[in-house]
Write a protein that holds these residues in place. Structure first.
Motif, PDB file in Angstrom:
ATOM      1  N   ARG A   1     -19.803 -50.405 -18.818  1.00  0.00           N
ATOM      2  CA  ARG A   1     -18.623 -50.455 -19.685  1.00  0.00           C
ATOM      3  C   ARG A   1     -17.667 -51.530 -19.195  1.00  0.00           C
ATOM      4  O   ARG A   1     -17.496 -51.709 -17.993  1.00  0.00           O
ATOM      5  CB  ARG A   1     -17.916 -49.112 -19.721  1.00  0.00           C
ATOM      6  N   THR A   2     -17.065 -52.234 -20.131  1.00  0.00           N
ATOM      7  CA  THR A   2     -16.142 -53.310 -19.810  1.00  0.00           C
ATOM      8  C   THR A   2     -14.997 -53.291 -20.807  1.00  0.00           C
ATOM      9  O   THR A   2     -15.099 -52.658 -21.867  1.00  0.00           O
ATOM     10  CB  THR A   2     -16.850 -54.679 -19.840  1.00  0.00           C
ATOM     11  N   ASP A   3     -13.919 -53.976 -20.488  1.00  0.00           N
ATOM     12  CA  ASP A   3     -12.825 -54.100 -21.452  1.00  0.00           C
ATOM     13  C   ASP A   3     -12.786 -55.505 -22.049  1.00  0.00           C
ATOM     14  O   ASP A   3     -11.894 -55.817 -22.827  1.00  0.00           O
ATOM     15  CB  ASP A   3     -11.482 -53.738 -20.805  1.00  0.00           C
ATOM     16  N   LYS A   4     -13.766 -56.341 -21.712  1.00  0.00           N
ATOM     17  CA  LYS A   4     -13.817 -57.712 -22.231  1.00  0.00           C
ATOM     18  C   LYS A   4     -15.248 -58.098 -22.565  1.00  0.00           C
ATOM     19  O   LYS A   4     -15.811 -59.030 -21.998  1.00  0.00           O
ATOM     20  CB  LYS A   4     -13.228 -58.674 -21.213  1.00  0.00           C
TER      21      LYS A   4
ATOM     22  N   ILE B   1     -24.619 -59.729 -29.065  1.00  0.00           N
ATOM     23  CA  ILE B   1     -23.418 -58.915 -29.245  1.00  0.00           C
ATOM     24  C   ILE B   1     -23.315 -58.451 -30.690  1.00  0.00           C
ATOM     25  O   ILE B   1     -23.609 -59.194 -31.625  1.00  0.00           O
ATOM     26  CB  ILE B   1     -22.149 -59.673 -28.790  1.00  0.00           C
ATOM     27  N   GLU B   2     -22.921 -57.190 -30.836  1.00  0.00           N
ATOM     28  CA  GLU B   2     -22.884 -56.586 -32.165  1.00  0.00           C
ATOM     29  C   GLU B   2     -21.977 -55.359 -32.132  1.00  0.00           C
ATOM     30  O   GLU B   2     -21.835 -54.705 -31.100  1.00  0.00           O
ATOM     31  CB  GLU B   2     -24.311 -56.163 -32.552  1.00  0.00           C
ATOM     32  N   ASP B   3     -21.379 -55.042 -33.276  1.00  0.00           N
ATOM     33  CA  ASP B   3     -20.631 -53.791 -33.449  1.00  0.00           C
ATOM     34  C   ASP B   3     -21.603 -52.740 -33.978  1.00  0.00           C
ATOM     35  O   ASP B   3     -22.295 -52.978 -34.965  1.00  0.00           O
ATOM     36  CB  ASP B   3     -19.488 -53.962 -34.445  1.00  0.00           C
ATOM     37  N   PHE B   4     -21.629 -51.587 -33.338  1.00  0.00           N
ATOM     38  CA  PHE B   4     -22.537 -50.523 -33.736  1.00  0.00           C
ATOM     39  C   PHE B   4     -21.761 -49.375 -34.378  1.00  0.00           C
ATOM     40  O   PHE B   4     -20.611 -49.132 -34.030  1.00  0.00           O
ATOM     41  CB  PHE B   4     -23.346 -50.025 -32.534  1.00  0.00           C
ATOM     42  N   ASN B   5     -22.424 -48.654 -35.290  1.00  0.00           N
ATOM     43  CA  ASN B   5     -21.747 -47.601 -36.036  1.00  0.00           C
ATOM     44  C   ASN B   5     -21.362 -46.404 -35.163  1.00  0.00           C
ATOM     45  O   ASN B   5     -20.630 -45.533 -35.604  1.00  0.00           O
ATOM     46  CB  ASN B   5     -22.575 -47.156 -37.245  1.00  0.00           C
ATOM     47  N   TYR B   6     -21.815 -46.361 -33.936  1.00  0.00           N
ATOM     48  CA  TYR B   6     -21.401 -45.290 -33.022  1.00  0.00           C
ATOM     49  C   TYR B   6     -20.144 -45.669 -32.245  1.00  0.00           C
ATOM     50  O   TYR B   6     -19.761 -44.991 -31.289  1.00  0.00           O
ATOM     51  CB  TYR B   6     -22.533 -44.866 -32.085  1.00  0.00           C
ATOM     52  N   GLY B   7     -19.499 -46.787 -32.644  1.00  0.00           N
ATOM     53  CA  GLY B   7     -18.190 -47.111 -32.111  1.00  0.00           C
ATOM     54  C   GLY B   7     -18.161 -48.018 -30.898  1.00  0.00           C
ATOM     55  O   GLY B   7     -17.127 -48.110 -30.227  1.00  0.00           O
ATOM     56  N   MET B   8     -19.265 -48.690 -30.622  1.00  0.00           N
ATOM     57  CA  MET B   8     -19.301 -49.588 -29.465  1.00  0.00           C
ATOM     58  C   MET B   8     -19.639 -51.009 -29.901  1.00  0.00           C
ATOM     59  O   MET B   8     -20.415 -51.216 -30.829  1.00  0.00           O
ATOM     60  CB  MET B   8     -20.347 -49.120 -28.448  1.00  0.00           C
ATOM     61  N   ARG B   9     -19.026 -51.972 -29.223  1.00  0.00           N
ATOM     62  CA  ARG B   9     -19.380 -53.385 -29.353  1.00  0.00           C
ATOM     63  C   ARG B   9     -20.117 -53.725 -28.068  1.00  0.00           C
ATOM     64  O   ARG B   9     -19.575 -53.533 -26.972  1.00  0.00           O
ATOM     65  CB  ARG B   9     -18.136 -54.253 -29.525  1.00  0.00           C
TER      66      ARG B   9
ATOM     67  N   PHE C   1     -23.876 -55.755 -26.023  1.00  0.00           N
ATOM     68  CA  PHE C   1     -25.048 -56.623 -26.000  1.00  0.00           C
ATOM     69  C   PHE C   1     -25.905 -56.225 -24.811  1.00  0.00           C
ATOM     70  O   PHE C   1     -25.467 -55.497 -23.915  1.00  0.00           O
ATOM     71  CB  PHE C   1     -24.663 -58.104 -25.921  1.00  0.00           C
ATOM     72  N   GLY C   2     -27.148 -56.701 -24.795  1.00  0.00           N
ATOM     73  CA  GLY C   2     -28.053 -56.376 -23.706  1.00  0.00           C
ATOM     74  C   GLY C   2     -28.786 -57.610 -23.212  1.00  0.00           C
ATOM     75  O   GLY C   2     -29.187 -58.466 -23.997  1.00  0.00           O
ATOM     76  N   VAL C   3     -28.948 -57.694 -21.881  1.00  0.00           N
ATOM     77  CA  VAL C   3     -29.707 -58.774 -21.254  1.00  0.00           C
ATOM     78  C   VAL C   3     -30.676 -58.166 -20.234  1.00  0.00           C
ATOM     79  O   VAL C   3     -30.493 -57.039 -19.786  1.00  0.00           O
ATOM     80  CB  VAL C   3     -28.797 -59.806 -20.553  1.00  0.00           C
ATOM     81  N   PHE C   4     -31.689 -58.947 -19.892  1.00  0.00           N
ATOM     82  CA  PHE C   4     -32.623 -58.539 -18.849  1.00  0.00           C
ATOM     83  C   PHE C   4     -32.294 -59.267 -17.555  1.00  0.00           C
ATOM     84  O   PHE C   4     -31.940 -60.441 -17.575  1.00  0.00           O
ATOM     85  CB  PHE C   4     -34.067 -58.861 -19.262  1.00  0.00           C
ATOM     86  N   ASP C   5     -32.401 -58.555 -16.435  1.00  0.00           N
ATOM     87  CA  ASP C   5     -32.184 -59.214 -15.150  1.00  0.00           C
ATOM     88  C   ASP C   5     -33.468 -59.921 -14.714  1.00  0.00           C
ATOM     89  O   ASP C   5     -34.461 -59.961 -15.451  1.00  0.00           O
ATOM     90  CB  ASP C   5     -31.648 -58.223 -14.100  1.00  0.00           C
ATOM     91  N   TYR C   6     -33.483 -60.460 -13.529  1.00  0.00           N
ATOM     92  CA  TYR C   6     -34.599 -61.238 -12.983  1.00  0.00           C
ATOM     93  C   TYR C   6     -35.912 -60.463 -13.020  1.00  0.00           C
ATOM     94  O   TYR C   6     -36.978 -61.035 -13.228  1.00  0.00           O
ATOM     95  CB  TYR C   6     -34.259 -61.652 -11.549  1.00  0.00           C
ATOM     96  N   ASN C   7     -35.845 -59.161 -12.820  1.00  0.00           N
ATOM     97  CA  ASN C   7     -37.042 -58.323 -12.746  1.00  0.00           C
ATOM     98  C   ASN C   7     -37.404 -57.648 -14.058  1.00  0.00           C
ATOM     99  O   ASN C   7     -38.404 -56.948 -14.132  1.00  0.00           O
ATOM    100  CB  ASN C   7     -36.846 -57.259 -11.662  1.00  0.00           C
TER     101      ASN C   7
ATOM    102  N   TRP D   1     -20.003 -61.764 -22.969  1.00  0.00           N
ATOM    103  CA  TRP D   1     -21.051 -62.320 -23.819  1.00  0.00           C
ATOM    104  C   TRP D   1     -21.043 -63.846 -23.733  1.00  0.00           C
ATOM    105  O   TRP D   1     -22.091 -64.462 -23.529  1.00  0.00           O
ATOM    106  CB  TRP D   1     -20.897 -61.855 -25.263  1.00  0.00           C
ATOM    107  N   SER D   2     -19.877 -64.454 -23.876  1.00  0.00           N
ATOM    108  CA  SER D   2     -19.813 -65.916 -23.833  1.00  0.00           C
ATOM    109  C   SER D   2     -20.206 -66.441 -22.451  1.00  0.00           C
ATOM    110  O   SER D   2     -20.789 -67.519 -22.339  1.00  0.00           O
ATOM    111  CB  SER D   2     -18.432 -66.420 -24.240  1.00  0.00           C
ATOM    112  N   GLU D   3     -19.940 -65.680 -21.417  1.00  0.00           N
ATOM    113  CA  GLU D   3     -20.288 -66.085 -20.054  1.00  0.00           C
ATOM    114  C   GLU D   3     -21.783 -65.949 -19.764  1.00  0.00           C
ATOM    115  O   GLU D   3     -22.374 -66.787 -19.081  1.00  0.00           O
ATOM    116  CB  GLU D   3     -19.494 -65.239 -19.061  1.00  0.00           C
ATOM    117  N   LEU D   4     -22.412 -64.887 -20.269  1.00  0.00           N
ATOM    118  CA  LEU D   4     -23.780 -64.561 -19.868  1.00  0.00           C
ATOM    119  C   LEU D   4     -24.869 -64.965 -20.848  1.00  0.00           C
ATOM    120  O   LEU D   4     -26.036 -65.049 -20.471  1.00  0.00           O
ATOM    121  CB  LEU D   4     -23.889 -63.055 -19.606  1.00  0.00           C
TER     122      LEU D   4
END
Length: 120
Positions: A72-75, A93-101, A103-109, A80-83
């Motif tokens: 969870r983040t406040d920014k 990045i997307e707004d979801f109907n369950y009330g969250m904005r 995005f998802g990324v994969f780490d090195y592994n 998103w623009s950084e990563l």
């Protein structure tokens, strides 16, 4: 008694490379590293993640975690623009109907890291 925090321990065969990815791509800092132990800790703000060689009696070839790590983040737009150009995107990045904005990324592994904040 109260629980204070959780720091996931992610298995990897490449601890140093994983640490470098978290530092160079996701803006984390290495706060602990021991090559002999095959262990490291990276942190960013209030998030801490441990990276380690699998224990000897564990068969390990690829990440086995079946879920994701939701941060969870406040920014979220800033993150998103950084990563977005520094990691493999799972979903943009997307707004979801369950009330969250979020995005998802994969780490090195290949572990899935999701970043989100409530839509106001």
């Amino acid at each position: 008694m109260s629980l204070k925090s959780i720091a996931p321990m992610l298995y990897t065969r490449q601890v140093r490379e994983s640490v470098d990815f978290y530092i160079n791509n996701l803006g984390f800092t290495c706060v602990g590293y021991d090559e002999d132990w095959g262990w490291a800790t990276v942190s960013r703000d209030d998030i801490e993640i441990m990276l380690a060689l699998p224990v000897d009696n564990t068969s390990f070839t690829v990440p086995k975690f079946t879920g994701s790590f939701y941060i969870r983040t406040d920014k979220v737009d800033f993150l998103w623009s950084e990563l977005k150009d520094r990691a493999v995107i799972c979903y943009p990045i997307e707004d979801f109907n369950y009330g969250m904005r979020e995005f998802g990324v994969f780490d090195y592994n290949g572990y899935l890291l999701q970043f989100g904040m409530p839509i106001e």
